[in-house]
Design a protein around this motif. Sequence first.
Motif, short mmCIF file in Angstrom:
data_model
loop_
_atom_site.label_atom_id
_atom_site.label_comp_id
_atom_site.label_asym_id
_atom_site.label_seq_id
_atom_site.Cartn_x
_atom_site.Cartn_y
_atom_site.Cartn_z
N VAL A 24 0.84 -1.20 0.00
CA VAL A 24 0.00 0.00 0.00
C VAL A 24 0.87 1.25 0.00
O VAL A 24 0.62 2.20 -0.75
N GLU A 25 1.92 1.27 0.81
CA GLU A 25 2.83 2.43 0.84
C GLU A 25 3.49 2.65 -0.51
O GLU A 25 3.58 3.78 -1.01
N LEU A 26 3.94 1.56 -1.11
CA LEU A 26 4.61 1.64 -2.40
C LEU A 26 3.65 2.14 -3.48
O LEU A 26 3.99 3.02 -4.28
N THR A 27 2.45 1.60 -3.45
CA THR A 27 1.43 2.00 -4.43
C THR A 27 1.04 3.46 -4.27
O THR A 27 0.91 4.20 -5.26
N GLU A 28 0.87 3.90 -3.04
CA GLU A 28 0.52 5.32 -2.79
C GLU A 28 1.62 6.25 -3.30
O GLU A 28 1.33 7.34 -3.82
N ALA A 29 2.87 5.82 -3.17
CA ALA A 29 3.98 6.65 -3.65
C ALA A 29 3.88 6.83 -5.17
O ALA A 29 4.09 7.94 -5.69
N TYR A 30 3.54 5.75 -5.87
CA TYR A 30 3.42 5.85 -7.33
C TYR A 30 2.18 6.65 -7.74
O TYR A 30 2.23 7.42 -8.71
N ILE A 31 1.08 6.46 -7.03
CA ILE A 31 -0.13 7.24 -7.33
C ILE A 31 0.18 8.73 -7.18
O ILE A 31 -0.22 9.56 -8.02
N GLY A 32 0.89 9.08 -6.12
CA GLY A 32 1.28 10.47 -5.91
C GLY A 32 2.18 10.99 -7.02
O GLY A 32 2.03 12.14 -7.48
N ALA A 33 3.12 10.15 -7.47
CA ALA A 33 4.03 10.55 -8.55
C ALA A 33 3.27 10.78 -9.85
O ALA A 33 3.54 11.74 -10.59
N ILE A 34 2.28 9.92 -10.13
CA ILE A 34 1.47 10.07 -11.34
C ILE A 34 0.65 11.35 -11.27
O ILE A 34 0.58 12.12 -12.24
N GLU A 35 0.04 11.59 -10.12
CA GLU A 35 -0.78 12.80 -9.96
C GLU A 35 0.04 14.07 -10.17
O GLU A 35 -0.43 15.06 -10.74
N ALA A 36 1.30 14.02 -9.75
CA ALA A 36 2.17 15.20 -9.85
C ALA A 36 2.72 15.40 -11.26
O ALA A 36 2.95 16.54 -11.68
N ALA A 37 2.91 14.31 -12.01
CA ALA A 37 3.65 14.40 -13.26
C ALA A 37 2.85 14.18 -14.53
O ALA A 37 3.25 14.63 -15.61
N ASN A 38 1.72 13.47 -14.46
CA ASN A 38 1.09 13.04 -15.70
C ASN A 38 0.54 14.18 -16.55
O ASN A 38 0.51 14.09 -17.78
N SER A 39 0.14 15.27 -15.92
CA SER A 39 -0.34 16.41 -16.71
C SER A 39 0.77 17.00 -17.57
O SER A 39 0.52 17.60 -18.62
N SER A 40 2.02 16.81 -17.16
CA SER A 40 3.17 17.31 -17.92
C SER A 40 3.64 16.30 -18.97
O SER A 40 3.99 16.67 -20.09
N LEU A 41 3.65 15.01 -18.61
CA LEU A 41 4.22 13.99 -19.48
C LEU A 41 3.20 13.28 -20.37
O LEU A 41 3.55 12.75 -21.43
N ASN A 42 1.94 13.21 -19.93
CA ASN A 42 0.87 12.54 -20.68
C ASN A 42 1.17 11.07 -20.93
O ASN A 42 0.84 10.51 -21.98
N ALA A 43 1.81 10.42 -19.95
CA ALA A 43 2.18 9.01 -20.10
C ALA A 43 0.99 8.07 -19.91
O ALA A 43 0.90 7.03 -20.55
N TYR A 44 0.07 8.42 -19.00
CA TYR A 44 -1.11 7.60 -18.73
C TYR A 44 -2.33 8.18 -19.43
O TYR A 44 -2.56 9.40 -19.38
N VAL A 45 -3.14 7.30 -20.04
CA VAL A 45 -4.43 7.73 -20.60
C VAL A 45 -5.56 7.40 -19.64
O VAL A 45 -6.67 7.91 -19.78
N ALA A 46 -5.31 6.54 -18.69
CA ALA A 46 -6.29 6.21 -17.65
C ALA A 46 -5.54 5.74 -16.41
O ALA A 46 -4.66 4.89 -16.51
N VAL A 47 -5.86 6.34 -15.27
CA VAL A 47 -5.23 5.97 -14.00
C VAL A 47 -6.28 5.27 -13.14
O VAL A 47 -7.44 5.69 -13.10
N THR A 48 -5.90 4.19 -12.47
CA THR A 48 -6.85 3.38 -11.69
C THR A 48 -6.42 3.32 -10.22
O THR A 48 -6.08 2.26 -9.71
N PRO A 49 -6.46 4.46 -9.52
CA PRO A 49 -5.96 4.48 -8.13
C PRO A 49 -6.73 3.58 -7.18
O PRO A 49 -6.14 2.92 -6.32
N ASP A 50 -8.07 3.54 -7.32
CA ASP A 50 -8.88 2.71 -6.41
C ASP A 50 -8.57 1.23 -6.60
O ASP A 50 -8.42 0.48 -5.63
N LYS A 51 -8.47 0.84 -7.86
CA LYS A 51 -8.15 -0.57 -8.16
C LYS A 51 -6.75 -0.90 -7.65
O LYS A 51 -6.51 -1.98 -7.10
#
Length: 493
Positions: A24-51
């Motif tokens: 859970v800690e590891l996953t939360e770290a990545y979710i946070g990284a995606i939230e901070a960076a994806n608007s700049s990089l556009n790497a994800y077209v769909a993020v599934t944080p709840d799943k």
Amino acid sequence: MTDLTGLTIAQAREKLTTKQISAVELTEAYIGAIEAANSSLNAYVAVTPDKAREMAKASDARIADGNAGALEGIPLGIKDLFATEGVHTQAASHILDGFKPRYESAVTANLWADGAVMLGKLNMDEFAMGSSNETSHYGPVKSPWRATGSHEDRVPGGSSGGSAAAVAARLCAGATATDTGGSIRQPAALTGTVGIKPTYGRCSRWGIAAFASSLDQAGPIARDVRDCAILLKSMASTDARDTTSVDREVPDYEASVGRSVKGLRIGIPKEYRMDGMPAEIETLWQQGIEWLRDAGAEIVDVSLPHTKYALPAYYIVAPAEASSNLARYDGVRYGLRVPGGNLAEMYENTRAEGFGREVKRRIMIGTYVLSAGYYDAYYLQAQKVRTLIKRDFETVYADGIDALLTPATPSAAFAIGDQEMNSDPVKMYLNDVFTVTVNMAGLPGLAVPAGLSGEGLPLGLQLIGRPFDEETLFAAGSVIEKAAGSFAPARWW
């Protein structure tokens, strides 16, 4: 970027197993990284944080019970070409608008069975057709790498550009990708990551949106050779639902990482010295040769005489198969539907609006080369050339060569929107000049970061192996990786 997202898969696996961190800690770290960076990089077209959180909790429970899988708690990104049950799967195309499959691809099902956690779906060139990730319906992916002192956005390569960018920017621990003519190895080389296209038939194609069925193959993109080996072990399997899947035991690829290459015979194909190849690519290639020689490998000059025909033959075979595969997208059963006065008009309107420019171009090329009067002149000839390309490799390997070393790309990453590239499709297609032969012959190929260009951008080398001998590639790749050292992009996003 937190310390947790800086862990390799092997390092995270160790910390999860010893309960120094939780899934859970590891996953939360990545979710946070995606939230901070994806608007700049556009790497994800769909993020599934709840799943992802749900899967991570289940992983922690299995770790606590002593039932951890090989990838237990490791957060991964999934290329949008792989079907994921109930989750956005659109091949980055408008024509699959809103599609959420009721089934799981064989490769992703293998990953979840081993305990991996899904962070979301990664951007890509539409239907995997592209070398720069600029053909996506969701817009281009920006590479986390920039030239020294520049603010210009660079391409991450394609078609698996989202996978490569996400791994390089630490937005996932590793990613799935696919390779039809270089779509794992080229983006890996351009982003300083490691990517392997396994032997054709090693990973099941079931549940992956088809581009060219006789060339497509799934594989991983990861931060280093060891992580790539770990991921491939889980992704590979025999699958009765894929008639091209090979019934062969999957070896422990990780065991080959760090193995001695002393006595290996590494071939250097003279045909890969292309006219106009930048001097820094030649220099990098020579450096790779020296690293392998210093590690005890024997370097042998070899010839693959039909290499010059590979690219034109590929761009006949691949579009021909694409035109057949993409005929299923008609607006009737799923995805986009644009009304028309009759059924034929509805088909036409849906495809005209649903497919992007590059996909339409390749469908038209493919339909043309398969049409009456042209089939024999183009498609049949290309298949004969393909047989000759495969025979070239067989001849070299029969002479005792264990693997081949070549450049991975003809240059470092170019700028997004590069006018010269985007105005000339053939120039864009030339990005695959070192990689398409591997797909035409069905062989395994590994791209390993080997240095930086004069502008400070990543450059990679490619190792090509015998059929189902990925282990030798991992052994030789780890030699190059160790000699080259590690490098990462300077954070700007």
